[in-house]
Design an enzyme around this catalytic site. Structure first.
Site, PDB file in Angstrom:
ATOM      1  CG  HIS A  77      -0.156   0.214   2.513  1.00 27.97           C
ATOM      2  ND1 HIS A  77       0.641  -0.774   3.061  1.00 27.97           N
ATOM      3  CD2 HIS A  77      -0.053   1.280   3.356  1.00 27.97           C
ATOM      4  CE1 HIS A  77       1.191  -0.331   4.173  1.00 27.97           C
ATOM      5  NE2 HIS A  77       0.793   0.914   4.374  1.00 27.97           N
TER       6      HIS A  77
ATOM      7  CG  ASP B 161       1.365   5.333   4.846  1.00 25.67           C
ATOM      8  OD1 ASP B 161       0.941   4.171   4.955  1.00 25.67           O
ATOM      9  OD2 ASP B 161       2.450   5.719   5.327  1.00 25.67           O
TER      10      ASP B 161
ATOM     11  CG  HIS C 198       5.024   1.304   3.173  1.00 24.55           C
ATOM     12  ND1 HIS C 198       4.383   2.400   2.641  1.00 24.55           N
ATOM     13  CD2 HIS C 198       4.536   1.165   4.433  1.00 24.55           C
ATOM     14  CE1 HIS C 198       3.555   2.909   3.529  1.00 24.55           C
ATOM     15  NE2 HIS C 198       3.613   2.173   4.638  1.00 24.55           N
TER      16      HIS C 198
ATOM     17  NE  ARG D 106       2.671   7.380   9.615  1.00 14.69           N
ATOM     18  CZ  ARG D 106       1.486   7.012   9.121  1.00 14.69           C
ATOM     19  NH1 ARG D 106       1.352   5.825   8.558  1.00 14.69           N
ATOM     20  NH2 ARG D 106       0.441   7.809   9.206  1.00 14.69           N
TER      21      ARG D 106
END
Length: 290
Positions: A117, A119, A265, A280
């Site tokens: 995918h 993000d 990723h 993150r």
């Protein structure tokens, strides 16, 4: 491989190496990713360091920094060097609105990101990129690697006729797709957006394939059956072509910065029942154009 596929790979792998004055860059694979050394991310970067870091980012798309014992404020300062911080959505109940805690509990049956995918592609303006700082790892040898794939090369390796078919097509990206198997938080309305199937990177103008199985639901210009057939074909490109990818093996205090516009990723969940923890930070992007 077909000749056009070989030519696509050759264009990337035969690029001349850049010289850097303030940092060192060592490629992870010939087509994607690099480890960056020579920088202390607890300190504010100089203008020259930042200029060279931005060059390396556009060239390699995934940058890995080892042994960086940074604070949350260090993390956010580095991210703001590349753009405006992106609030976590849905927002966390407690803590910093710009920090997403990436935490795996021992009882977790699955984790977000355990599949290919990019993000937040259901957002009207997906993020420029993300910086993930992992501080606690699973037990040694228990996995947890992240795979990254070069979506410029994924597009370049398509046949000329398939590129003709994709030109001008758009795709619907639905935020509810990403919650399959998970409960949607109460009060959160998942976004839905329409983006070109092939977009151009806003800084380099290079074309790339912009669909992913986590968010992309259909191609509105095609019938339902045709849409599913084309999407299934495009979704299969990354898992069926290992040469598109690099693998990052995490260690404590590793920070990875990836370009969410041209990289997909896969956070491999192969360490059950062990745990992992990190933070993150995401950076705002801009509109996508075909």
């Amino acid at each position: 491989m077909e000749q056009y596929e070989l030519d696509a790979v050759k264009r990337i792998t035969t690029r001349p190496a850049r010289g850097y004055r303030t940092l060192a860059v060592r490629g992870l694979t010939p087509v994607l990713g690099a480890e960056v050394t020579g920088l202390d991310l607890t300190r504010e970067l100089t203008d020259e360091q930042l200029t060279e870091l931005k060059t390396a980012f556009l060239d390699h798309h995934v940058l890995v920094f080892r042994d960086q014992d940074i604070s949350v404020e260090d993390h956010k300062r580095l991210a703001t060097s590349f753009g405006e911080l992106r609030p976590v959505n849905p927002p966390p109940e407690h803590g910093d609105p710009y920090i997403l805690e990436v935490a795996t509990a021992p009882e977790s049956a699955n984790v977000f990101g355990n599949g290919w995918h990019a993000d937040g592609t259901a957002d009207e303006e997906p993020s420029l990129g993300s910086m993930l700082h992992i501080t606690r790892m699973p037990e040694p040898g228990s996995g947890g690697d992240t795979l990254f794939a070069n979506m410029h090369l994924a597009y370049d390796m398509l046949s000329p006729k398939l590129k003709e078919l994709l030109a001008g097509l758009t795709a619907i990206h639905d935020g509810a797709h990403a919650f399959r198997g998970h409960k949607i938080p109460e009060g959160y309305e998942p976004p839905v957006s329409e983006h070109p199937v092939v977009v151009r990177h806003p800084e380099t103008d290079r074309p790339l394939l912009f669909v992913n199985p986590a968010y992309t639901s259909r191609i509105p210009q095609l019938s339902a059956d045709e849409s599913q057939a084309v999407l299934d074909l495009l979704f299969s490109v990354v898992p069926n072509r290992p040469m598109l990818a690099c693998r990052v093996r995490w260690e404590p205090n590793t920070l990875v910065f990836w370009d969410n516009r041209c990289v997909q990723h896969h956070a491999t969940y192969d360490y059950y029942p062990h745990t992992r923890f990190g933070h993150r930070v995401a950076i705002n992007g801009g509109p996508l154009k075909g």
